[in-house]
Each structure stands twice: as structure tokens, then as C-alpha cells.
Design a protein around this motif. Structure first.
Motif, short mmCIF file in Angstrom:
data_model
loop_
_atom_site.label_atom_id
_atom_site.label_comp_id
_atom_site.label_asym_id
_atom_site.label_seq_id
_atom_site.Cartn_x
_atom_site.Cartn_y
_atom_site.Cartn_z
N ILE A 1 -7.23 0.33 3.13
CA ILE A 1 -7.23 0.85 1.77
C ILE A 1 -5.90 1.51 1.49
O ILE A 1 -5.09 1.76 2.39
N THR B 1 -13.72 -7.42 -0.65
CA THR B 1 -13.40 -6.12 -1.23
C THR B 1 -11.93 -5.76 -1.07
O THR B 1 -11.33 -5.18 -1.97
N TYR B 2 -11.35 -6.09 0.08
CA TYR B 2 -9.99 -5.65 0.41
C TYR B 2 -9.14 -6.84 0.87
O TYR B 2 -9.68 -7.86 1.31
N ASP C 1 -10.37 2.43 -4.41
CA ASP C 1 -10.71 1.92 -3.08
C ASP C 1 -11.80 2.75 -2.41
O ASP C 1 -12.56 2.24 -1.59
N ARG D 1 -15.13 1.60 -3.84
CA ARG D 1 -15.46 0.29 -3.29
C ARG D 1 -15.95 0.40 -1.85
O ARG D 1 -16.83 -0.34 -1.43
N CYS E 1 -15.14 -3.66 6.37
CA CYS E 1 -14.40 -3.74 5.11
C CYS E 1 -14.01 -5.21 4.93
O CYS E 1 -13.07 -5.68 5.56
#
Length: 600
Positions: free
Chosen positions: A201, A177-178, A250, A253, A173
Motif C-alpha cells: 500500500i 485490490t493492489y 488504501d 480497501r 492483499c
């Protein structure tokens, strides 16, 4: 490389002299690392760790390989080309395109007529290489028969090798993205609750994702199996997650890059019906509550999903498409070994006048015309550009094994409806980085051999083959430039344009950066552990397979490819676009069909 910090570049080893190679659509490009302060540009094919900068060298004629087709497309070529000059050469068959399909067509033609004279014309300055070979276990009969004739053995990777060393599949991850970057390994004993709980997330997203894996509901209650499949066929996987399942963003994603490595685009373009067909283990959750029996595929599943249904995807060739091309040429051209160790000598053998089969590199075809009315003509004149002038050769038959979108510019006599159908074959762009590493100990210490990234430039990084981490290893990274939110076709065009603008130094930086982010905790040092980088960039990589929800005519037809590949006089059309499917066996099948059409 203006967006790259010089200190970061130095720390990642960008100033180190290593072997660097960059290919675009099979053409060797000039490779260099831009000067950053005191950094010295490095490129070329010199030995790892050698003293001094290696000067960049171009092995491929990029103008001939790319500019000529583009000039034809833009109606600029014939303004400056001059009158064609006949060479006086005549052949039983001329093949346009020297990839797997083109060389397969020549091989099959010669098998049926051993006395034939064949010329293969290709716009590259070296032998082409296919990005994907697919699973040999589900190849077409024509593909498997060719492998048998060539005595090319398949190998079966041992799926127990890396787990036995404590190295597993994983997902990173990433910070693209996060807010927090975190690696999750899928060890055999780990439960969904454990690894989902580690994801960076939102709390609601964890609950939603766990429900998709553990207890998804029937999203289409009261509908029959067929109607449920029809509903899935109208959705992308991203739309299924967001609009049908109502998951937190989330979750989408996290799942977005699940299809990238196989399909060259993400879940925003990947059909929900195919996601259901590929759902397995950690991939594509959310369908179990639909109670769709998996005894057979849906008629809405794409051809590849249907072909591979229920088959273990474990067989692969020892190398990529170049193995097929070189091996076939070695059978057809006297003295040609196909070995990379003999490449300079082998290249001189490709186009000798005495050879029954000749392979002419750096020769983009610019015109294919019948000598008379197409329905009665017994010969064809083929024009190609040799870098100085247009030369022509005569042919009893021609097989077009190039990209279908190019053919309307080469064969102006084609009917308008066929020209339109050919232009619909918009291929997906794809990149692969092959990185030679000093050893694989960092992979072993981190506990991974394959990692999917959720949003970084390279969507997949993995160790190739059955490597011993204690010794030198090769890592493979895959990137898919398609702008998936635009759909497969428009996204491919946008992604290809972006790829053309992407410099090599940016690609090398992202390779080094992502490997460091993944393997740094295991002691990986990109400045000393990376010994060579080869980047293959295919602007036109994967054939546009028909799939839902993008092709409303699928599966009932009529299909554009059926019209596009229709024979035209003494001209037949091959290439994977003619199936269409993004695999080498599709290219072989199309080649065999084209030979048959011209032989009857």
C-alpha cells in the motif's frame, strides 16, 4: 467461460474428471465445464480421477424449486395452472417450508401433540441445508433445548491446534485490490509495525493504518459516551475510515472485507457501531481513542453483536443445518435414519401415507386460504404444485416457514400493511465452496489455515475443523455477492441477480485460481491436489437483521418484523425472517413461537 483462457483452465485442472456438485438455494444444478478447444466437459458425482467424463445429472427440480415462486411473483402462474385438484388429505398441521424453522415447527407441534398428523411441503427436491448456524454458546433457550432433546453434541474447536503446527490466520492483499499481491501471516510474535510494513500500500496508507492500530485519536472530542455511539450509529465502517479518520483509500480497501464472512456484505454496508463492537486483534481498528468502555454493548449495536457480547465464539455443530433437519426427521418419521449413506431409501420413507409426519419434496406451495372468514374459520386449504397440476390438502393450522417475501403471493387475504412488512425481508446472497484436497501440506508449508482476501471473488479460504495436514483435508471458501456500495437491501438484490448469471465453470475457475495463488508457494497443484468441489449458492441466505445506519427505527421500533409475523387466523408465520436474525437458533425460536400462537 469466455473470459477464461483455455491454457490457464488446463493448468488449473479444469479438464480433470472429479466430483463436482453445484447447488442453488439447496437445489442440485446441472454442473459442467464448458468445452474449451480440446477440453472435455466434466461433471457429476463420479469417483475422483475416474476415466472418462462423467455425464451431468440434475437431482433437483429447478423449475419447481425456483420457477414456480418466480411465476407467482410475476403474476404468471395462475394463467396456466388450471383448477386445483383436491387430494382428500387432511392434517392437523401443514408446514410451508422444510428448512430448520419448518421442521422445528413440526417437531415442536408433535412434541405437544404426539397423535397429530403433520405435512411438510417444500419446493426443493432434496432436504434443505442452512448456510449458517452461528455460535451455539449464545443460542436462544429454544435452540439449546432442541439440541438437548436431539442429543446433538457441540464440539469446541481447539484454537491451539493450527498455531502449534505453525499455521496462522492471515490476509492476502490480492491483485484485485493492489498492484502487487502479498500474503501477511499474523504470527503471535509479529508486531503491527512489521506486518503493516509488508503491505503493498502507499506510504501514507501505512502510516494511517499503523496509527489506527497503535494510537488512534478521539475522533469525537468533547462528546459523551452516548453521543459518540450515536455518531458511530450513523456511519458505515468505510465512511468512518474515510470521512472521520481521513485515512488513505488504501486503508479502507485493506479493511473492506473484514465483515464479509459473518455478515455477507462488506465495510461499505457494515455499520461503524458494529465494527466497534467487533473490534478485536487485527479486526476493525480505529476505535480505541474514543475511550468507549467495553463493559457492555451500545443500544445501537445490532441484536447479534449484543447477543454475542463478551462471549467466546468457539462452539459449533459438527455439521451445518442439515444435521438438525435430518435428526429431527429421524425422530418423527419411522425408519428414516437421516444418514446420507441411506439417502435413496430414506427419501422413499419421507412421504408414506401411514406416517404421522410426511415430508413432500418438489411441492412448491402456491396458495394458502382459510375455509371461511379468517377470524372464525377452523380450517385452511393449502394448494401446491406437483409438477403437473395444483393439488390441495386440508389443514387445521398452517405455519409459513418460508421466505417472508414469498408469503404475500401465497396468502392473498393478508392485510395490506402486513404484506408490505413481509416484503421488507430482503435476504443476503451467499456462496460456500467445499473443496476436498488430497492433503493439507501446502497449507502447512505456507503457514496458514485461514485467509481473508481483500478483493478477490472468494473473500475467505480456510481449512475446516481440526485437520491433520498430512492427510486428506477439506477447505472452505466463502463469497458474498452483495453490491455493498448500494446498501444491504439494494445490494442484495443486485448481487442475487449477478449470482443467477454466474455459471458454475466460472466459480470453479475462481476457486482453483485463488487456492493456487495462496498455496502455490507451498507446492499446491490444483490439477492433482483437488479431488472434489461442491458449491452451495444461496440466493436468499441470511435474514436482514436490523442494524444502523440502515434502519433508522432501530433500536426503538416499531419493527417491520413484529407486524410481518403477526398471526392471521389459523395461519402463523415462522422462519428466521420473523426474528429477524441470520442464525439457526432464530429459526427455531420463530418456529416455537408460531406453534404457541396456534395452540392458544
Amino acid at each position: 467461460m469466455s473470459d477464461i483462457n483455455p491454457r490457464e483452465a488446463r493448468d488449473l485442472g479444469m479438464s480433470r474428471t472429479i466430483s463436482r456438485r453445484d447447488f442453488f438455494d439447496g437445489v442440485a444444478m446441472t454442473v459442467g465445464v464448458a468445452t474449451l478447444g480440446s477440453l472435455t466437459g466434466c461433471s457429476g458425482d463420479g469417483p475422483p480421477g475416474g476415466a472418462g467424463a462423467v455425464q451431468p445429472g440434475v437431482r433437483g427440480d429447478t423449475a419447481a424449486a425456483l420457477s414456480v415462486p418466480h411465476a407467482l411473483r410475476d403474476d404468471r402462474f395462475w394463467q396456466h395452472a388450471g383448477a386445483p385438484e383436491p387430494t382428500g388429505e387432511t392434517y392437523d398441521l401443514v408446514v410451508v417450508g422444510g428448512g430448520v424453522s419448518g421442521v422445528s415447527a413440526a417437531h415442536e407441534w408433535l412434541r405437544r401433540d404426539p397423535a397429530a398428523r403433520v405435512l411438510i411441503l417444500d419446493n426443493h427436491d432434496e432436504l434443505s441445508e442452512e448456510p449458517q448456524l452461528g455460535s451455539v454458546s449464545v443460542w436462544t433457550p429454544e435452540g439449546r433445548e432442541l439440541l438437548d432433546r436431539l442429543d446433538i453434541a457441540v464440539r469446541e474447536p481447539d484454537g491451539r491446534h493450527y498455531p502449534a503446527l505453525g499455521m496462522y490466520d492471515s490476509v492476502l492483499c490480492d491483485r484485485e485490490t493492489y498492484p502487487v499481491e502479498r500474503l501477511v501471516c499474523f504470527t503471535p510474535e509479529i508486531e503491527a509495525e512489521q506486518w503493516v510494513g509488508r503491505l503493498p500500500i502507499a506510504d501514507r496508507a501505512r502510516r494511517d493504518l499503523l496509527a489506527l492500530y497503535r494510537d488512534p485519536v478521539d475522533w469525537f472530542p468533547g462528546l459523551s459516551r452516548e453521543r459518540k455511539q450515536e455518531r458511530l450509529a450513523g456511519l458505515t465502517y468505510s465512511a468512518f475510515l474515510l470521512d472521520v479518520c481521513g485515512t488513505h483509500p488504501d486503508v479502507e480497501r485493506f479493511c473492506r472485507t473484514m465483515p464479509n464472512a459473518d455478515w455477507a456484505y462488506d465495510a461499505r454496508a457494515f455499520g461503524a457501531i458494529d465494527a466497534w463492537g467487533r473490534a478485536d486483534g487485527w479486526e476493525f481498528p480505529g476505535f480505541r481513542g474514543l475511550h468507549l468502555d467495553r463493559d457492555k454493548p451500545s443500544r445501537f449495536n445490532s441484536p447479534t453483536v449484543q447477543k454475542e457480547w463478551g462471549e467466546p465464539r468457539v462452539h459449533c455443530l459438527p455439521q451445518r443445518g442439515r444435521t438438525l433437519v435430518r435428526t429431527m426427521l429421524a425422530r418423527m418419521i419411522p425408519g428414516f435414519t437421516g444418514s446420507r449413506d441411506h439417502e435413496p431409501a430414506d427419501r422413499r420413507l419421507l412421504d408414506l401415507p401411514a406416517n404421522p409426519v410426511r415430508f413432500r419434496l418438489s411441492s412448491p406451495v402456491v396458495s394458502v386460504r382459510h375455509d371461511g372468514p379468517p377470524d372464525t374459520a377452523s380450517s385452511v386449504t393449502v394448494g401446491y404444485f406437483d409438477g403437473h397440476a395444483v393439488r390441495t390438502v386440508g389443514a387445521g393450522s398452517v405455519i409459513m416457514a418460508c421466505w417472508h417475501t414469498v408469503i404475500p403471493h401465497l396468502v392473498p387475504e393478508l392485510p395490506d400493511d402486513q404484506r408490505r412488512a413481509l416484503r421488507e425481508a430482503v435476504k443476503q446472497p451467499l456462496l460456500q465452496a467445499t473443496v476436498r484436497l488430497r492433503d493439507g501440506e501446502a497449507w502447512r508449508r505456507v503457514g496458514v489455515h485461514r485467509t481473508r482476501w481483500t478483493g478477490a471473488y472468494w473473500c475467505l479460504s480456510e481449512l475446516d475443523g481440526r485437520a491433520d495436514p498430512a492427510g486428506p483435508v477439506t477447505a472452505r471458501l466463502v463469497a458474498t455477492p452483495c453490491r455493498s456500495e448500494l446498501g444491504p437491501a439494494e445490494g442484495a438484490v443486485a448481487g442475487r441477480h449477478a449470482l443467477l448469471r454466474t455459471p458454475y465453470d466460472h466459480l470453479e475457475y475462481t476457486v482453483r485460481d485463488q487456492l493456487t495463488r495462496l498455496l502455490g508457494p507451498g507446492g499446491f497443484d490444483p490439477a492433482t491436489d483437488i479431488e472434489a468441489i461442491t458449491i452451495d449458492r444461496w440466493g436468499h441466505a441470511q435474514a436482514p437483521e436490523y442494524c444502523r445506519p440502515w434502519h433508522a427505527f432501530y433500536p426503538d421500533g416499531p419493527f417491520p418484523a413484529d407486524l410481518a409475523r403477526r398471526p392471521f387466523g389459523r395461519i402463523a408465520i415462522a422462519g428466521s425472517d420473523a426474528i429477524p436474525a441470520a442464525s439457526a437458533d432464530a429459526a427455531i425460536t420463530a418456529a416455537c413461537r408460531a406453534v404457541t400462537e396456534l395452540s392458544t
